[in-house]
Design a protein around this motif. Structure first.
Motif, PDB file in Angstrom:
ATOM      1  N   LEU A  86       0.843  -1.185   0.000  1.00 15.27           N
ATOM      2  CA  LEU A  86       0.000   0.000   0.000  1.00 15.27           C
ATOM      3  C   LEU A  86       0.882   1.239   0.000  1.00 15.27           C
ATOM      4  O   LEU A  86       1.804   1.362   0.809  1.00 15.27           O
ATOM      5  N   ASP A  87       0.604   2.126  -0.962  1.00 13.68           N
ATOM      6  CA  ASP A  87       1.329   3.391  -1.054  1.00 13.68           C
ATOM      7  C   ASP A  87       2.799   3.203  -1.455  1.00 13.68           C
ATOM      8  O   ASP A  87       3.623   4.070  -1.209  1.00 13.68           O
ATOM      9  N   GLU A  88       3.108   2.057  -2.049  1.00 19.79           N
ATOM     10  CA  GLU A  88       4.481   1.819  -2.501  1.00 19.79           C
ATOM     11  C   GLU A  88       4.503   1.643  -4.016  1.00 19.79           C
ATOM     12  O   GLU A  88       3.532   1.157  -4.601  1.00 19.79           O
ATOM     13  N   GLU A  89       5.626   1.975  -4.621  1.00 19.19           N
ATOM     14  CA  GLU A  89       5.788   1.853  -6.062  1.00 19.19           C
ATOM     15  C   GLU A  89       5.408   0.449  -6.550  1.00 19.19           C
ATOM     16  O   GLU A  89       5.820  -0.552  -5.967  1.00 19.19           O
ATOM     17  N   GLY A  90       4.598   0.402  -7.593  1.00 22.18           N
ATOM     18  CA  GLY A  90       4.163  -0.888  -8.131  1.00 22.18           C
ATOM     19  C   GLY A  90       3.042  -1.525  -7.332  1.00 22.18           C
ATOM     20  O   GLY A  90       2.593  -2.617  -7.653  1.00 22.18           O
ATOM     21  N   GLY A  91       2.595  -0.851  -6.294  1.00 26.81           N
ATOM     22  CA  GLY A  91       1.531  -1.386  -5.446  1.00 26.81           C
ATOM     23  C   GLY A  91       0.233  -0.624  -5.637  1.00 26.81           C
ATOM     24  O   GLY A  91      -0.086  -0.167  -6.740  1.00 26.81           O
ATOM     25  N   LEU A  92      -0.503  -0.481  -4.548  1.00 21.05           N
ATOM     26  CA  LEU A  92      -1.763   0.254  -4.574  1.00 21.05           C
ATOM     27  C   LEU A  92      -1.457   1.665  -4.072  1.00 21.05           C
ATOM     28  O   LEU A  92      -1.086   1.836  -2.910  1.00 21.05           O
ATOM     29  N   MET A  93      -1.591   2.666  -4.945  1.00 22.74           N
ATOM     30  CA  MET A  93      -1.096   3.996  -4.614  1.00 22.74           C
ATOM     31  C   MET A  93      -2.194   5.059  -4.720  1.00 22.74           C
ATOM     32  O   MET A  93      -3.243   4.823  -5.295  1.00 22.74           O
ATOM     33  N   PHE A  94      -1.901   6.223  -4.191  1.00 22.33           N
ATOM     34  CA  PHE A  94      -2.841   7.339  -4.260  1.00 22.33           C
ATOM     35  C   PHE A  94      -2.319   8.377  -5.250  1.00 22.33           C
ATOM     36  O   PHE A  94      -1.121   8.663  -5.282  1.00 22.33           O
ATOM     37  N   SER A  95      -3.235   8.939  -6.020  1.00 23.34           N
ATOM     38  CA  SER A  95      -2.826   9.880  -7.059  1.00 23.34           C
ATOM     39  C   SER A  95      -2.565  11.266  -6.485  1.00 23.34           C
ATOM     40  O   SER A  95      -2.875  11.547  -5.333  1.00 23.34           O
ATOM     41  N   SER A  96      -2.010  12.124  -7.322  1.00 25.43           N
ATOM     42  CA  SER A  96      -1.771  13.532  -6.968  1.00 25.43           C
ATOM     43  C   SER A  96      -2.380  14.404  -8.061  1.00 25.43           C
ATOM     44  O   SER A  96      -1.677  14.974  -8.872  1.00 25.43           O
ATOM     45  N   PRO A  97      -3.708  14.486  -8.110  1.00 22.98           N
ATOM     46  CA  PRO A  97      -4.362  15.184  -9.218  1.00 22.98           C
ATOM     47  C   PRO A  97      -4.226  16.707  -9.131  1.00 22.98           C
ATOM     48  O   PRO A  97      -3.971  17.242  -8.053  1.00 22.98           O
ATOM     49  N   ALA A  98      -4.412  17.339 -10.275  1.00 23.97           N
ATOM     50  CA  ALA A  98      -4.304  18.803 -10.313  1.00 23.97           C
ATOM     51  C   ALA A  98      -5.456  19.455  -9.551  1.00 23.97           C
ATOM     52  O   ALA A  98      -5.282  20.498  -8.936  1.00 23.97           O
ATOM     53  N   VAL A  99      -6.633  18.849  -9.631  1.00 27.56           N
ATOM     54  CA  VAL A  99      -7.743  19.333  -8.807  1.00 27.56           C
ATOM     55  C   VAL A  99      -7.957  18.289  -7.712  1.00 27.56           C
ATOM     56  O   VAL A  99      -8.283  17.141  -8.002  1.00 27.56           O
TER      57      VAL A  99
END
Ligand SMILES: Nc1nc2c(c(=O)[nH]1)N[C@H]1C(S)=C(S)[C@@H](COP(=O)(O)OP(=O)(O)OC[C@H]3O[C@@H](n4cnc5c(=O)[nH]c(N)nc54)[C@H](O)[C@@H]3O)O[C@H]1N2
Ligand SMILES: Nc1nc2c(c(=O)[nH]1)N[C@H]1C(S)=C(S)[C@@H](COP(=O)(O)OP(=O)(O)OC[C@H]3O[C@@H](n4cnc5c(=O)[nH]c(N)nc54)[C@H](O)[C@@H]3O)O[C@H]1N2
Ligand code: SF4
Ligand SMILES: [Mo]
Length: 713
Positions: free
Chosen positions: A323-336
């Motif tokens: 979780l939250d690691e590269e190649g895993g299940l991650m959270f985006s950083s959207p512009a909005v």
């Protein structure tokens, strides 16, 4: 003169970049935009069919008012005044909850509706709210709320960098991905195998995705929670758990260990049909591969234990250190950033703060389950729904027990549909308010940018101007908001109209994490206009613990591995699993590349060819019933029966049949000429509105018992 317009496709979550060539007011061709950083030239047949949607002679352009069985076109003033009057008087006579609203899937793909529908919701101030969420991703949102503190903080699989992708209950090669904006999924999956990685699909059907995966395992429908519990169990007992970087920000590890203690691989094997050794191997592979992810989607949500399964999908990733690691299940950083926006609109999470009138379902985000729509219309008493707005929704085909939904809608005092088509649902309306087409309005993916496997941003200006006698979805919402309120709203309307979705989007971009605070390099609408093919904003980054925010006491929130609401539902699973006498035959759904839920069958190029509304059946099950490919079968449940052609295939498990949803266009009174010639049958005529996951309120669409016999000639 031909012109080429780069643009995002608004039809599904993949958000492909299109290059649309126009001549005057005609679309000449649509191809994939090679310069789109996310989709890199990919598009599917539905993207091409955007032209058919736009030019569809059956598409409504002016309001329609029904008088008896006859429809007449009206001007906007008459239609809007009628709607506002009828809704106001229902509210006055019976209270605010007597007017309900249903928001359908395309609402989320529509910038104007996303920004302006909240105004209409505010004006209605009703508890009678429904949306496609409870036919879909609600369990993921429930898990996100209780584990990460916000229903919109949904993690996505970092498939571009993973070396092991386990897909549970999703068929991205056909759906093009969901809660995972990943256009050109075929090449993205191919790249995993190409770099020596592995794709595993766990599904009751050997799907198109499974056929191209490195491994496919059949699973009995509705049993994923047992599999996931066993994966946890193996990781605990074999000391494979690695909380890693987030260890000190995590709570509930001990409780999760206890909760999974009785779920050995052997126990799960008898429930799921997957061999115990295979379950152990999956757990070892998941924990032993540095960049790995388990991705669960629709098939795990719309089932008896949808809530439990969605929670456990996230928990398994967390335990395996993905979780939250590269190649895993991650959270985006959207512009909005939708999180602060949701907070401001009061949409940052409510669950079971009240129960529905008739079946006592929990509310989620202020909405009742779609499965409760008909009963809330039919059942007399304080709060009975007498007037309804459907917005971008076709509940007659998309909600379980469609025939009952149809009867309920017919019984309403007043039904208004905000919809461009006279279809299975809107034919029952008193007034239809048709919005502009997707090509006549600007587009930006507020929602799907937050679910993308790579951060990006793209703005598409309207391709064609709207005509004087047309209205955008957002203008319809704004008008109704103003007319349902007092004089001050009428003044506010002018300002909000001037701002429009583009003005609001510009404000949101500037206020966002990549906006003004980055100085003159910050994003704004102008910046996006300068990059019409879209901006690549880089790969996903680790966002925890910051993204978890703070709790009500102002303390940093922890990642909750074992929220009590889910633990409390485990005894139900245990009782069910141990009593399990699998029904002789259960049904699952199916999507098709050239369909989009219920509403794109009026395009000739999307429906031509062999009938796709078929029942898939395993050769053994077919032989036992004297059925073969091409014969017609009757599929019957306690709710109803439908007839459809059989396709016999070893690609489906024994004891399971598959029926697609979104068909059933033979209903009298709809005006969709092409669809009517390819009607098919509606799966939701035999799904059961009394069957919901009691924890989440999500409709059970998969794993329901069904009886299949040869159809009467
Ligand atoms: N049995 C079964 N049932 C299912 C599913 C399943 O897998 N199996 N899937 C479920 C899922 S995941 C979903 S999301 C739902 C979808 O079900 P719904 O939310 O009802 O959505 P659609 O069936 O896509 O119907 C969309 C409606 O919006 C209209 N529309 C299209 N574009 C616009 C627009 O821009 N503005 C407006 N105002 N209207 C527009 C169309 O004409 C159509 O009437 O179905 C669910 N139902
Ligand atoms: N072409 C096309 N694309 C679409 C849509 C469409 O209608 N057509 N609809 C869009 C919408 S609204 C959505 S929500 C997404 C959905 O996108 P996906 O989540 O990919 O959904 P499906 O394609 O329905 O795949 C669900 C899979 O779950 C499997 N399944 C069924 N029951 C179970 C079970 O109990 N356990 C497990 N493990 N698997 C099970 C089914 O066999 C199926 O392969 O697709 C979107 N994209
Ligand atoms: S995959 Fe989805 S976004 Fe891409 S072209 Fe097809 S419908 Fe449009
Ligand atoms: Mo959906």
């Amino acid at each position: 003169m031909n012109q080429v317009h780069p643009r995002s496709c608004p039809l599904c979550e993949a958000t492909c970049g299109l290059a649309i060539t126009t001549e005057g007011d005609q679309v000449v061709s649509i191809v994939g935009d090679e310069r789109d950083p996310l989709s890199r030239g990919y598009l599917c047949p539905k993207g091409v069919a955007l032209a058919d949607l736009h030019h569809d002679p059956d598409r409504l352009r002016r309001p329609m008012i029904r008088e008896g069985q006859a429809w007449r076109e009206s001007d906007w003033e008459e239609a809007l005044a009628l709607v506002a009057n009828r809704l106001s008087s229902l509210r006055r006579d019976h209270g605010a909850n007597a007017v309900g609203i249903v928001q359908g899937n395309p609402s989320v793909h529509n910038l104007g509706l996303l920004l302006y529908a909240p105004l209409l919701l505010g004006a209605l101030d009703t508890e009678s709210r429904f949306s496609a969420t409870s036919l879909d991703q609600l369990p993921h949102m429930l898990a996100a709320l209780h584990m990460f503190g916000n229903p919109y903080l949904l993690p996505v699989p970092d498939i571009d960098r993973t070396d092991l992708l386990i897909v549970l209950g999703g068929n991205p090669l056909v759906s093009n991905g969901s809660l995972m904006t990943a256009p050109d999924i075929r090449n993205r999956l191919r790249a995993i195998s190409g770099r020596g990685g592995k794709v595993v699909v766990i599904d009751p059907r050997r799907t198109e995705t499974a056929a191209r995966a490195d491994q496919h395992l059949f699973i009995r429908p509705g049993t994923d929670a047992a599999l996931l519990l066993a994966l946890c169990h193996v990781m605990f007992t074999e000391s494979l758990v690695s909380a890693g970087r987030l260890a000190s920000h995590t709570a509930g590890l001990v409780e999760l260990r206890q909760a999974t203690a009785s779920w050995s691989a052997e126990r799960a094997a008898t429930v799921t049909g997957i061999a115990a050794e295979q379950i152990r191997q999956l757990a070892r592979d998941l924990a032993g591969t540095r960049r790995a992810v388990l991705y669960g989607r629709l098939g795990v949500c719309t089932q008896e234990f949808g809530g439990l399964s969605a929670w456990l999908c996230y928990a398994v990733n967390a335990l395996a250190g993905h979780l939250d690691e590269e190649g895993g299940l991650m959270f985006s950083s959207p512009a909005v950033d939708l999180l602060p926006l949701a907070k401001r609109l009061g949409l940052d999470g409510s669950y079971a703060t009240r129960r529905s009138r008739v079946s006592h379902h929990p509310e989620f985000g202020g909405e009742w389950p779609m499965s409760a729509l008909a009963e809330e219309i039919e059942t007399p008493g304080q709060g009975q729904i007498r007037g309804l707005i459907t917005m971008a929704s076709n509940p007659v085909l998309s909600v379980p027990n469609g025939r009952r939904v149809e009867r309920a809608l017919r019984s309403l005092d007043f039904l208004v549909a905000i919809d461009p088509h006279l279809n299975e649902t809107t034919r029952l309306a008193h007034v239809i308010l048709p919005p502009t087409s997707a090509l006549e309005r600007p587009h930006y993916d507020l929602v799907f940018n937050t679910l993308a496997v790579r951060n990006s941003a793209k703005f598409s200006p309207a391709l064609f101007p709207r005509q004087e006698d047309q209205r955008h979805d957002w203008e319809i919402c704004l008008e109704l908001w103003a007319r349902l309120g007092g004089v001050t709203r009428r003044l506010g309307k002018a300002a909000l109209h001037r701002l429009g979705p583009e003005g609001l989007l510009d404000l949101l971009l500037r206020a966002g994490p990549r906006g003004l605070r980055r100085g003159r390099h910050g994003l704004s609408l102008r910046k996006l206009r300068e990059s019409p093919h879209g901006l690549d904003l880089g790969p996903l980054e680790s966002r925890l613990p910051e993204r978890l925010g703070r709790d009500q006491g102002g303390q940093p929130r922890k990642l909750q591995l074992a929220p009590p609401v889910f633990l409390a539902d485990l005894p139900r699973l245990a009782a069910h699993a141990d009593a399990a006498r699998p029904a002789p035959l259960v049904m699952i759904g199916r999507r098709d590349l050239r369909s989009n839920n219920s509403w794109m069958h009026n395009s000739e190029r999307l429906v031509k060819g062999p009938d796709r509304c078929t029942l898939l059946m395993n050769p053994d099950d077919a032989a036992a019933r004297g059925l073969s490919t091409g014969s017609r079968a009757t599929a019957r449940t306690t709710v109803g029966a439908i007839d459809l052609p059989v396709e016999v295939t070893a690609d489906i498990m024994r004891g399971v049949v598959s029926i697609p949803h979104g068909w059933g266009h033979a209903r009298a009174g709809a005006r969709l000429r092409v669809a009517a010639a390819h009607p098919g049958a509606s799966m939701n005529d035999i799904t059961d509105d009394s069957k919901v996951d009691p924890l989440s309120g999500t409709a059970i669409l998969t794993g329901l018992p069904v009886e299949v016999v040869a159809a009467e000639p």
